[in-house]
Design an enzyme around this catalytic site. Structure first.
Site, mmCIF file in Angstrom:
data_model
loop_
_atom_site.group_PDB
_atom_site.id
_atom_site.type_symbol
_atom_site.label_atom_id
_atom_site.label_comp_id
_atom_site.label_asym_id
_atom_site.label_seq_id
_atom_site.Cartn_x
_atom_site.Cartn_y
_atom_site.Cartn_z
ATOM 1 N N SER A 80 0.843 -1.091 -0.024
ATOM 2 C CA SER A 80 -0.084 0.003 0.045
ATOM 3 C C SER A 80 0.710 1.324 0.066
ATOM 4 O O SER A 80 2.011 1.461 0.538
ATOM 5 C CB SER A 80 -0.924 0.123 1.343
ATOM 6 O OG SER A 80 -1.818 1.037 1.273
ATOM 7 N N ASN A 186 -5.991 -1.533 7.425
ATOM 8 C CA ASN A 186 -4.759 -0.952 8.012
ATOM 9 C C ASN A 186 -4.896 -0.891 9.484
ATOM 10 O O ASN A 186 -5.615 -0.223 10.095
ATOM 11 C CB ASN A 186 -4.412 0.301 7.509
ATOM 12 C CG ASN A 186 -3.165 1.212 7.899
ATOM 13 O OD1 ASN A 186 -2.720 0.857 9.104
ATOM 14 N ND2 ASN A 186 -3.113 2.352 7.532
ATOM 15 N N CYS A 189 -4.485 2.292 11.985
ATOM 16 C CA CYS A 189 -5.316 3.469 12.154
ATOM 17 C C CYS A 189 -5.912 3.486 13.405
ATOM 18 O O CYS A 189 -5.873 2.437 14.079
ATOM 19 C CB CYS A 189 -6.591 3.040 11.208
ATOM 20 S SG CYS A 189 -6.334 3.257 9.445
ATOM 21 N N ASN A 249 3.711 -2.359 9.004
ATOM 22 C CA ASN A 249 3.336 -0.987 8.554
ATOM 23 C C ASN A 249 4.418 -0.462 8.725
ATOM 24 O O ASN A 249 5.345 -0.971 9.656
ATOM 25 C CB ASN A 249 1.894 -0.474 8.953
ATOM 26 C CG ASN A 249 1.267 0.536 8.018
ATOM 27 O OD1 ASN A 249 2.079 1.321 7.538
ATOM 28 N ND2 ASN A 249 0.038 0.391 7.970
ATOM 29 N N GLY A 300 8.371 -4.552 4.531
ATOM 30 C CA GLY A 300 9.343 -3.797 5.497
ATOM 31 C C GLY A 300 10.879 -3.926 5.209
ATOM 32 O O GLY A 300 11.438 -4.971 5.385
HETATM 33 C C1 LIG Z 1 4.269 6.527 0.552
HETATM 34 C C2 LIG Z 1 3.861 5.786 1.465
HETATM 35 C C3 LIG Z 1 2.489 5.847 1.573
HETATM 36 C C4 LIG Z 1 1.953 4.521 2.281
HETATM 37 N N1 LIG Z 1 0.481 4.442 2.603
HETATM 38 C C5 LIG Z 1 0.033 3.610 3.241
HETATM 39 C C6 LIG Z 1 -1.278 3.314 3.338
HETATM 40 O O1 LIG Z 1 -2.161 4.124 3.046
HETATM 41 N N2 LIG Z 1 -1.931 2.299 4.058
HETATM 42 C C7 LIG Z 1 -0.927 1.253 4.517
HETATM 43 O O2 LIG Z 1 -1.424 0.234 5.222
HETATM 44 N N3 LIG Z 1 0.331 1.460 4.479
HETATM 45 C C8 LIG Z 1 0.843 2.539 3.740
HETATM 46 N N4 LIG Z 1 2.319 2.334 3.603
HETATM 47 C C9 LIG Z 1 3.298 1.421 4.254
HETATM 48 C C10 LIG Z 1 3.590 0.513 3.247
HETATM 49 O O3 LIG Z 1 2.783 -0.266 2.613
HETATM 50 C C11 LIG Z 1 4.840 -0.421 3.902
HETATM 51 O O4 LIG Z 1 3.912 -1.215 5.011
HETATM 52 C C12 LIG Z 1 5.887 0.061 4.656
HETATM 53 O O5 LIG Z 1 6.323 1.522 4.008
HETATM 54 C C13 LIG Z 1 6.910 -0.543 4.983
HETATM 55 O O6 LIG Z 1 7.353 -1.060 3.928
HETATM 56 P P1 LIG Z 1 8.590 -0.507 3.066
HETATM 57 O O7 LIG Z 1 9.725 -0.480 4.107
HETATM 58 O O8 LIG Z 1 8.924 -1.354 1.895
HETATM 59 O O9 LIG Z 1 8.382 0.734 2.625
HETATM 60 C C14 LIG Z 1 2.837 3.666 3.083
HETATM 61 C C15 LIG Z 1 4.351 3.597 2.476
HETATM 62 C C16 LIG Z 1 4.804 4.502 1.632
HETATM 63 C C17 LIG Z 1 6.054 4.691 1.449
#
Ligand SMILES: Cc1cc2nc3c(=O)[nH]c(=O)nc-3n(C[C@H](O)[C@H](O)[C@H](O)COP(=O)(O)O)c2cc1C
Length: 375
Positions: A80, A186, A189, A249, A300
């Protein structure tokens, strides 16, 4: 056009990830959004033919069954926030070759999000305070669902709300809409504007129960590593009817402005993503995979194939790529190819053989006990 999800009324969803065969990594690029009936971009639930590539690479089975008919052609998801609603990146990404796309977080009413600045660099990662900017569930359905219905790639809508009632209401609106293959909740929240659902097993379980009553769609509950005991949250959402768990998350963090006069981003606290998050994500996946029977999606800090292999070994059946896909939108597709190559190099016919190899034979002590007393 997507095939219908395979839902068998009255029959419990299959818990054990299953596999299908995809083409080896070295092949002409052919699948694109909504196009093919075979290969990685085939319709959800279809069964492709096994194939080999021109240099004799063996076929590798990569598909993952997340339950309730949601079958990914490969374990690589856009997490996401990494690709918006998909439409925004359709020209840059071969979406048909993604295992699945999880949308940007969506709320009942539109949200403008936080003021700028919304991001700050932190060691080995990024601090985010976006504030769930989105147009609201009705606009999402109107603008994007008709396009999703033409795609072969499963689309999972990420939902966020301040009450179980709000989220169940959104779920009801998604029910039966062509193009929507699943829901991700999510749990970061805030429940009633207070603590996050994912910090309390009762609140997390009640939310999933409310959503389960509202839908036949597959439900993925997205955990936060900020919970003191993630195993209790995982068991609560599984008992309440979640089909899969995603973890994790972003983690709450803080960076200061250059003049140290306050936080660096307008929201104050932010969420840490990127490589700094990887040990947290791995830890949660490893703990959770020991206590639930439903599939776990590891998220992550994933940026390279070794990160994918680590998450699978820790017990994840699939993985999500977040911030790394913002910089390089084709990364998840490349990692799916590299995963097939990694299986071939190890003489494995299926990526499922990589899942859980690092799990202990007997349940390990929980991380709540602290590292010093862990063994
Ligand atoms: C720009 C951005 C927006 C995100 N928006 C959401 C969101 O709306 N809902 C959600 O559950 N996670 C959201 N995430 C979290 C990611 O889905 C993920 O769980 C988190 O970034 C860890 O993964 P990563 O280290 O690969 O980024 C967002 C992440 C990023 C980078």
């Amino acid at each position: 056009m997507k095939a219908k999800r395979k839902v068998l009324p009255g029959i419990a969803p299959k818990r054990t990830p299953t596999v299908r065969t995809i083409r080896p990594a070295i092949r002409p690029r052919q699948a694109s959004v909504g196009a093919p009936a075979t290969g990685p971009g085939r319709p959800v639930g279809a069964t492709p033919e096994a194939s080999t590539d021109a240099i004799g690479g063996r076929p590798v089975e990569l598909a993952v069954d997340l339950g309730r008919g949601l079958v990914l052609a490969n374990p690589l998801l856009a997490a996401s926030g990494s690709m918006g609603y998909g439409v925004e990146v359709a020209d840059a990404v071969d979406l048909g070759r993604l295992g699945g796309l999880v949308t940007r977080g969506t709320t009942l009413k539109p949200r403008a999000g936080h003021a700028a600045p919304r991001t700050a660099d932190v060691p080995a990662g990024l601090l985010l305070g976006i504030g769930l900017q989105n147009p609201g569930i009705e606009a999402v359905l109107e603008r994007y669902a008709p396009t999703w219905a033409r795609w072969s790639t499963p689309v999972i809508v990420n939902l966020c709300g301040e009450s179980a009632g709000d989220i169940a209401e959104m779920t009801r609106r998604l029910e039966g809409v062509p193009g929507i293959d699943g829901i991700e909740l999510n749990l970061s929240c805030a429940n009633g504007g207070r603590a996050a659902f994912g910090l309390d097993d009762g609140a997390a379980g009640s939310l999933v129960t409310a959503v389960r009553r509202a839908t036949e769609l597959p439900i993925i509950a997205k955990l936060t590593a900020a919970a003191s005991d993630v195993r209790a949250i995982a068991k609560a959402v599984e008992d309440a009817g979640a089909d899969a768990i995603s973890a994790i998350n972003t983690m709450p963090g803080l960076a200061l402005a250059a003049d140290r006069g306050g936080p660096a981003i307008a929201s104050g606290y932010g969420g840490i993503c990127g490589p700094a998050l990887r040990p947290h994500g791995l830890r949660v996946v490893w703990e959770v995979a020991q206590v639930v029977d439903i599939p776990v999606i590891g998220i992550g800090g994933i940026a390279v194939i070794d990160d994918v292999l680590d998450y699978l070994a820790a017990g994840a059946s699939a993985v999500g790529i977040g911030v790394a896909a913002l910089a390089d939108p084709m990364l998840p597709v490349r990692l799916a190819d590299e995963l097939a190559d990694a299986c071939r190099a190890r003489g494995l016919a299926s990526a499922s053989a990589l899942v859980g190899t690092a799990l202990p034979a007997r349940p390990a002590p929980p991380s709540t006990r602290g590292a010093e007393y862990g063994r």
